[in-house]
Structures are given as C-alpha cells and as structure tokens.
Design an enzyme around this catalytic site. Structure first.
Site, short mmCIF file in Angstrom:
data_model
loop_
_atom_site.label_atom_id
_atom_site.label_comp_id
_atom_site.label_asym_id
_atom_site.label_seq_id
_atom_site.Cartn_x
_atom_site.Cartn_y
_atom_site.Cartn_z
N HIS A 73 11.25 -43.29 2.66
CA HIS A 73 11.57 -43.77 4.00
C HIS A 73 10.29 -43.96 4.79
O HIS A 73 9.38 -43.13 4.73
CB HIS A 73 12.48 -42.75 4.70
CG HIS A 73 12.76 -43.04 6.14
ND1 HIS A 73 12.27 -42.26 7.17
CD2 HIS A 73 13.47 -44.04 6.72
CE1 HIS A 73 12.70 -42.75 8.33
NE2 HIS A 73 13.42 -43.82 8.08
N HIS A 118 5.86 -49.01 12.68
CA HIS A 118 7.10 -48.39 13.12
C HIS A 118 7.35 -48.78 14.58
O HIS A 118 6.59 -48.39 15.46
CB HIS A 118 6.98 -46.86 12.99
CG HIS A 118 8.31 -46.17 12.91
ND1 HIS A 118 8.43 -44.80 12.98
CD2 HIS A 118 9.56 -46.65 12.78
CE1 HIS A 118 9.71 -44.46 12.87
NE2 HIS A 118 10.40 -45.57 12.76
#
Length: 543
Positions: A73, A118
């Site tokens: 992830h 991100h």
C-alpha cells in the site's frame, strides 16, 4: 532503532535466509551435542525450521484469483503517510523483498508530466516515468550479470507477474501521457492489446511469468470520446500549510482514503474524472469496478458486475468490515473465483497495519500492507510468503469448486533450548544488561475462540546475547486451524520496567514448520536479516 540495513535483505516475503547459520557459539555447540544433533547439518538453510518450497514444487497453473498475492500500500512512501519521503527506492525495496502488487498514486504534474505522491499530504512528488523505470529494473529475477552478489539481490523478486494498482487522479491529457510512458518503458513486459470485455477467465501466474499487469478502473468503449470525459480542470500544484491542494479524481479503490485525507486537510474531495479508454484497456485482467453496495439482494454473488471474470473490488479495511457484517458467506464465495483488494484505513498515518489473517481467511487475494513498518502485519506477511516468490496457492476450500474448508485442531510443543547473536533492541543497548526471553504466539484463521493460554507462551528471562533456556512451551487443543494460514510467531523481548522492547523475531507458516531439532533464523526489530539464531525442538500434531 538506529540500525542500517541493505534494503534488499529485509522481511516481507522474498527475503528468506539463504546463507548458512553461524552456530559457532559454545552455548549452541553444547546444546546441539546434548540433543545428539549435527551442527554442520543444522546450519544449512535446507534444514532450518522453515521448509521452503523449491521451484519444482511451485504450482503456478491456477487462475490469479486462486492465489494470495504479496501486496503493498502506498508503495512510493518510505515512512509516515503524511510527511514521509516519496521515492523510487520504495518500489525497489518492496519488489526485491517479494512484493508482487504495488501501488502507484498518480496526479497531474505542473510541467505536463504525471507525478506520483500522496494527495493532501506533505509528501514530495516523484516523476511517474521514474517510477516506471524503477519497476522495470527491479521487478524480476535477473540472470544478465556475471556478478553473483549483484544477482543475489534479485532472488527475492522472482518471476511472478507484477500487478500495478493504479490510482489515477490525473486528467485526460496526462492519462494519455501515462499510457505512452508505460508502453515505452515496459515494452514487452506490459500486458496490453486485450479487450476487457473479451476476458472469459483469468490467466495463471505461469502464463503471465515476468509480465506487468495493470489494475485500472473500467471505462466502457463508448465512454472514451473526449467530450464525455469529465475530468476537472486543475491548476499547477501548490503547497499550503495543510499540504497539497489538487482538484482531480480518485479511483474507486482509494475513495475512502482520499475522503479522509481531504477532511484532515480541510479541503473538498475532488470531483470524479473518467478514466480514458486506452488507460482502462490496460487493466484487461484486473479491471476495477465500483461495488454495487445499493443492490438490495446479494451483490457479491448475484450482481452482473460480480460475475465478470476480470473484475476487482477494492475496499479499505473499515469498509470491508462493514460489508462483511452484511454478506459474510457471500464474500468468501465471491473470493473463491474473483479478485479482491483490501488496503489499510486512511487514518493509519504512522504506516501501521491490521491483522492480514483476518482478510486471508475471507479469501482476499490482495491484502495491501504498509511495508514501511515492521509490525505484526508485516511479520505475518513474511510468514505466508517466505520463499514463495509473492504467490501462494490458496488452501483447499478456498478455490472454485472446493468443498468448504476443514478447520482442524493443533497440539504443538516447542522446546526453547538456546540462542546466540541475538540483535539488541537498540544500537545503544549493552549486552550485559540485556535480559532476553522468548515469546511464542499462534495465529489461527478460525473464528472459534481460543483462550489466551492456548495461543501464547513465554520463557523466563536470561541475560546476554547468548543464553540457554531449555524450557518447553506447550499448546494443546488449539482450534480453528488451516495449516497454510496458521502461523507460529517467535519474538525475543528484553525484559525491562514498563514496555519490554522487541529485539528479534521470526514467523513460520504451520504447514512449513519442520519437527525435531531445528534452527530458527531471526530478523531484527526493523525486519533486517541478523546473525541471530534460536535453537528449538518441535513436535506438532494436526487433527
């Protein structure tokens, strides 16, 4: 804790110890003789506690959905989820450690080149093309060099296909740039020219050996014209005190995470954008679809989307838990024949992980973990995938056409004999004040409750990095056992006032655990290979 490691030799699944154990310690030598053991034989990796598979034993002939697949992830991050560094080393790190499903979070770049980072955080962006180049270099075992030491670094990667979990937030023009980059950089490695609508069954890992498979959001052919693409117009990225501000789109698999991050950043969640057909088409074998949660019936087994051979549903662990309360049996049935991905909840900012066994026992193939942290989740991941090349065939009962799985009972006796070269919890610790004890834990997939006493045991504390215990730990009548996803975890702690620091650990799949006198090779508390060894004697009965 102040340690420095070769990132290519850390726990994760492809990092099983391949060198001989150092058993020269006088304490170990004496213990081995007292048990009529052969130190030369015990030092061999082929005789350690873990019975690793050989290439000849691997069955890669089943469809992708019949395997647990080692997954990462937010692969591009090397630390904290909000301010950790984004780097291509994140991809090198996990690929060489056996990870076979990696995540790329793509946004519009200010110079017209797509970037990876991100969203709504302070993480630094990196070029999408640089990420693709790193994947090409480190994805698979190499045999193109005479440098044996260099080639050894690639052993963990293996030859199993790499799945790219593509989280695309870019608008149309940069999506087209992404397609061009992937086709140019990956070349023949990339699976392409397959129509998603024509996939009647999933290929096997054998058929996709050394290939790159994209997981992308499904877009029907008729929705590709530019006039139908609803991508939001975005401005070049700008920093603010609360992080990055972007207006773009999110793939369905990251909706909940993006929503949490946007709330934390006090920003509005960006509007949806259609994924262009050329990019969506690359996801022919892993086609991401929205889960029809509003279906009043049994959406996991009856809805038309759930019957598409190539569909993938992606859920955060929190959303998965909610669905599981409603459709427990249907989720397991779905996962016998179709792919599912579960990823950490968006508020796990410290890069922690939940218990992956909770998802494996529901048949989830792609349990994405934060590889940035060596915690219980990553230890169990190491236990499942050690030496497996990132693909583990599901147990009987978990695949199409199987009868329901049989849950068994376990009697296990582990005699903890001695240890040497135990790594200290911190580089500043002193061996003379180190008081190690060994804790053994059993992790079972069954829902039948076991008492704490049945699942955990520990020795008394000793002193020093070399010591002897000669204590038996017994676990009788442990219920809910499926050997391939039942794990025995060894942890060496330093007994102190307050919290006992972790010094070293190992995790073994029950079906791989050998009986008799064995050596356990230890990882340090950051997941790095150590010279630490634990001498044990094992007896087990599964019934």
């Amino acid at each position: 804790m102040g340690k420095h490691h070769d990132e290519d030799h850390r726990a994760g699944g492809g990092s099983a110890h391949s060198t001989r154990a150092d058993l020269s310690s006088p304490i170990l030598q004496a213990a081995i003789r007292s048990h009529n053991g052969d130190a030369v034989l015990l030092a061999s990796p082929s005789e350690s506690l873990i019975a690793l598979p050989t290439p000849e034993q691997k069955d890669w002939s089943h469809p992708l959905s019949s395997y647990f697949i080692s997954s990462s992830h937010n692969t591009y991050l090397t630390g904290h989820q909000l301010y950790g560094e984004s780097t291509t080393d994140g991809y090198k790190n996990v690929l060489l450690r056996g990870c076979r499903c990696i995540e790329i979070d793509v946004w519009d770049g200010g110079d017209g080149e797509p970037e990876v980072f991100h969203g709504y955080t302070l993480t630094k962006e990196i070029k999408f093309e640089d990420v693709c180049k790193a994947i090409k270099k480190y994805a698979f075992t190499r045999d193109d060099s005479e440098d044996k030491e260099e080639m050894a670094k690639y052993e963990g990667a293996g030859e199993g296909p790499v799945i790219i979990s593509l989280e695309c937030h870019a608008k149309e023009d940069q999506q087209r740039k992404m397609v061009e980059i992937m086709e140019r950089v990956w070349g023949e490695m990339l699976v392409k020219d397959v129509e998603p609508e024509e996939v009647g069954e999933l290929p096997s890992p054998e058929e996709l050996r050394k290939r790159i498979v994209v997981k992308a959001k499904y877009t029907p052919p008729e929705q590709d014209p530019a006039g139908m693409v609803t991508a939001a117009i975005t401005q070049p990225p700008k920093r603010s005190s609360s992080g990055w501000s972007r207006r773009s789109s999110s793939d369905s698999s990251s909706d909940s995470e993006l929503e949490e991050l946007s709330r934390q950043a006090k920003k509005q969640k960006p509007k949806k954008a259609k994924m262009i057909r050329p990019l969506s088409r690359l996801g022919a074998y892993c086609s991401s679809h929205h889960f029809p949660s509003r279906d009043p019936g049994r959406p996991f087994v009856e809805h038309k989307t759930s019957l598409l051979a190539n569909h993938v549903y992606s859920f955060s662990e929190k959303v998965f838990a909610s669905h599981h309360e409603k459709w427990r049996e249907d989720i397991f049935t779905h996962n016998k024949g179709y792919l599912m991905r579960v990823y950490p909840f968006g508020l796990r900012f410290s890069s922690s992980n939940g218990d992956p066994v909770e998802f494996w026992k529901r048949g989830v193939q792609l349990v994405a973990l934060n590889w940035q942290k060596c915690d219980e989740g990553m230890m169990l991941n190491e236990g499942l995938f050690a030496g497996e090349g990132g693909y583990v065939l599901k147990p009987d009962g978990f695949r199409p056409g199987d009868a329901p799985p049989q849950y068994k009972q376990l009697d296990l006796t582990i005699e903890v004999i001695a240890a040497a070269n135990i790594p200290l919890p911190d580089k500043n610790d002193k061996a003379k004040s180190f008081e190690p004890y060994v804790k053994v834990e059993i992790h079972v997939p069954g829902d039948i409750p076991n008492s704490k006493e049945k699942l955990k045991g520990k020795t008394k504390a000793k002193r020093g990095v070399e010591c002897a215990w000669n204590e038996k730990l017994e676990f009788k009548g442990v219920q809910g056992v499926v050997e391939k996803i039942t794990f025995v975890r060894f942890k060496v702690h330093d007994e102190e006032f307050g919290v006992d620091d972790l010094a070293a650990w190992a995790c073994v799949r029950l079906d791989r655990m050998r009986e008799g006198l064995r050596v356990v090779r230890l990882f340090d508390n950051e997941g790095g290979h150590s010279k630490g060894v634990l001498l044990v004697k094992v007896a087990k009965r599964v019934y």
